[in-house]
Design a protein around this motif. Sequence first.
Motif, PDB file in Angstrom:
ATOM      1  N   TRP A  59       1.433  -3.994 -13.395  1.00  0.00           N
ATOM      2  CA  TRP A  59       1.095  -4.387 -12.023  1.00  0.00           C
ATOM      3  C   TRP A  59       2.327  -4.862 -11.264  1.00  0.00           C
ATOM      4  N   VAL A  62       3.785  -1.725 -10.035  1.00  0.00           N
ATOM      5  CA  VAL A  62       2.967  -1.215  -8.923  1.00  0.00           C
ATOM      6  C   VAL A  62       3.322  -1.951  -7.623  1.00  0.00           C
ATOM      7  N   MET A  63       3.472  -3.278  -7.730  1.00  0.00           N
ATOM      8  CA  MET A  63       3.807  -4.066  -6.540  1.00  0.00           C
ATOM      9  C   MET A  63       5.136  -3.611  -5.935  1.00  0.00           C
ATOM     10  N   ALA A  66       4.514   0.718  -5.006  1.00  0.00           N
ATOM     11  CA  ALA A  66       3.380   1.235  -4.225  1.00  0.00           C
ATOM     12  C   ALA A  66       2.820   0.207  -3.246  1.00  0.00           C
TER      13      ALA A  66
ATOM     14  N   PHE B  89      -5.779  -5.471  -6.148  1.00  0.00           N
ATOM     15  CA  PHE B  89      -4.813  -4.622  -5.444  1.00  0.00           C
ATOM     16  C   PHE B  89      -5.496  -3.570  -4.562  1.00  0.00           C
ATOM     17  N   VAL B 288      -1.978 -10.599  -8.459  1.00  0.00           N
ATOM     18  CA  VAL B 288      -2.140  -9.328  -9.165  1.00  0.00           C
ATOM     19  C   VAL B 288      -1.329  -9.329 -10.471  1.00  0.00           C
ATOM     20  N   ILE B 289      -0.083  -9.800 -10.394  1.00  0.00           N
ATOM     21  CA  ILE B 289       0.782  -9.738 -11.579  1.00  0.00           C
ATOM     22  C   ILE B 289       0.432 -10.821 -12.617  1.00  0.00           C
TER      23      ILE B 289
END
Lengths: 87, 504
Positions: A59, A62-63, A66, B89, B288-289
């Motif tokens: 993730w 992804v951050m 995207a 997300f 999210v992370i």
Amino acid sequence: MQSAASLMKSTGILLIVFLLLAVLHQDFWNWDNAHLVFGFMPLGLAYHALYSLVAATFWGIVMKVAWPHDLEEWADGGEQPSDVRGR
Amino acid sequence: MATIWIIITYLGALLAFAMGSKLFFRGTSADYFVASRSIGPFMLLMSVFGTTMTAFALVGSTGKAFERGIGTYGLMASSSGLIHAACFFLIGIKLWSIGKRYGYVTQIQFFRGRFDSNGLGYLLFPVLVLLVIPYLLIGVIGAAKTMIGVTGPKGPNPGMFPELFAGTNGAVPAWLTGLVVCLVVLCYIFAGGSRAAAWANTFQTLVFMVMGILAFYLISQKLGGLSAAIEQAKDSHKVRTLSENGEVGVSQLMFATYMFIPLSVGMFPHLFQHWLTAKSAKAFKLTVIAHPICIMIVWVPCVLIGVWATGVLPEDAISGAVLAKMVGILVKDPVIVGLVTAGILAAIMSSLDSQFLCLGTIFTNDIVLHNSRKDFTDRQILLMARGFVVGIVALTYILSLVLFKKNVFDLAVWCFSGFAALTPLVLAALYWRRATKAGAYACVLTVVVTWFIFFAMSGFGGEYTVLGGVMPVAICWLAGAVAMVGVSLVTTPPDEATVAKFFH
């Protein structure tokens, strides 16, 4: 900022990695393995603890690649809260 | 008595911390409902994580691992690390942007706007409310049962207050725990709304994370260290092999289809409201992370304690009491028992507050304001929301007393399943221009019908699988998705102007 084509490509790769992670979650090869990692952690649990770290890393990537950069600008250009009423 | 004082101190500190948010309260309904969209990354992470975890984080994980073994972690925790973050997300950030652009404060407002349908709101309203209520009851009843376990009789000895509470053999009665928990949460939610919930959740999340680790460390020491602790546990619980009677271990089919359950966060109305409190889209990055890591920090110790308990407690021990019993029997220190109990209450209350607030927000905005021809002042809206919150807390408290002896915990997986099965609706609303109002209706109705059929087949609660291990949620989800797509494709496409409003 990325071009639309490169964003599409990286999104495609990330989708494949996501699906791969979903498959890796089903670690049927560890089902009956009673080995203890570091002498105290059953292998099936250690695998999934590591999986959580891998998920966080995924993730994080992804951050980075995207992130929807235009979203905040779009969100700020809206109607007033009173528009919520009615329909 | 030290145990009780620790719990009282925790509740006092929580109240003081949450009420501190009142200093920043702007006195508007927007501040009450969504904290004026001003919550930064750390507080968003803590409030979203705390809200998502519920009583399951400390009590449920330990109890489930005691019953089924290490498979509990993969079943509920590592899958959530992947799926929850995906929902934050793909769904959370997008809903935040739409919510900010159009001033939405509830899910129903979004769906009404996106599908240009009043009726869809009325269809969704009872579904969402009915799925949240058992979830609230689980919290209040769970807190009461925890306190009975901690203060109740131990072997031949009476509980902590034999003279004060003779009827419960010295244990703090359920009516009192429920009353205190409801009043504490009501106080800060009434005063500060979602900002108070975010502050309180930050405090509660830190408390339950630290207390979980503390319990893990102390219990492992008492069992002779990490290696000795796992050695004395039952071998059957160190693997996922399904036992002959199916009570220990996990089947691979169940393990695979259980991955649908964490999708529920995509449709939780209380989480929707937390997302809207974010200051910016960037505030979501940390959530999210770090969410998978936070889950790991809480769940790995708890699952190990549950597995260790198989070598300490009798097989028929109540799963919900495993953590409290392990601390009580092994650590014994009343201060530690008090701290761990505070941690359990923190995990429970960090979800309760958001749920109370969200139901108050839904009633105010989606029912009263939506139907009213009168223009209410902001002050009147605020008063109305607070009135609804008081009503919902009172109703929950009364229901918790009436249903105390029923096993409402069995409803938990069904609540999650219901919300999870509705995610095709939100995914289509956000990512599919062709999704129509009729498709949305079909999706909700199909999910309601399939969910109810399985719920009835299960005997109205409890763990239930079909086709040799498939979780019903997987079938409900697929049925909802097929209905959404199929009906949308055969009905008139949505109005261009409506679509343009939500896609950029």
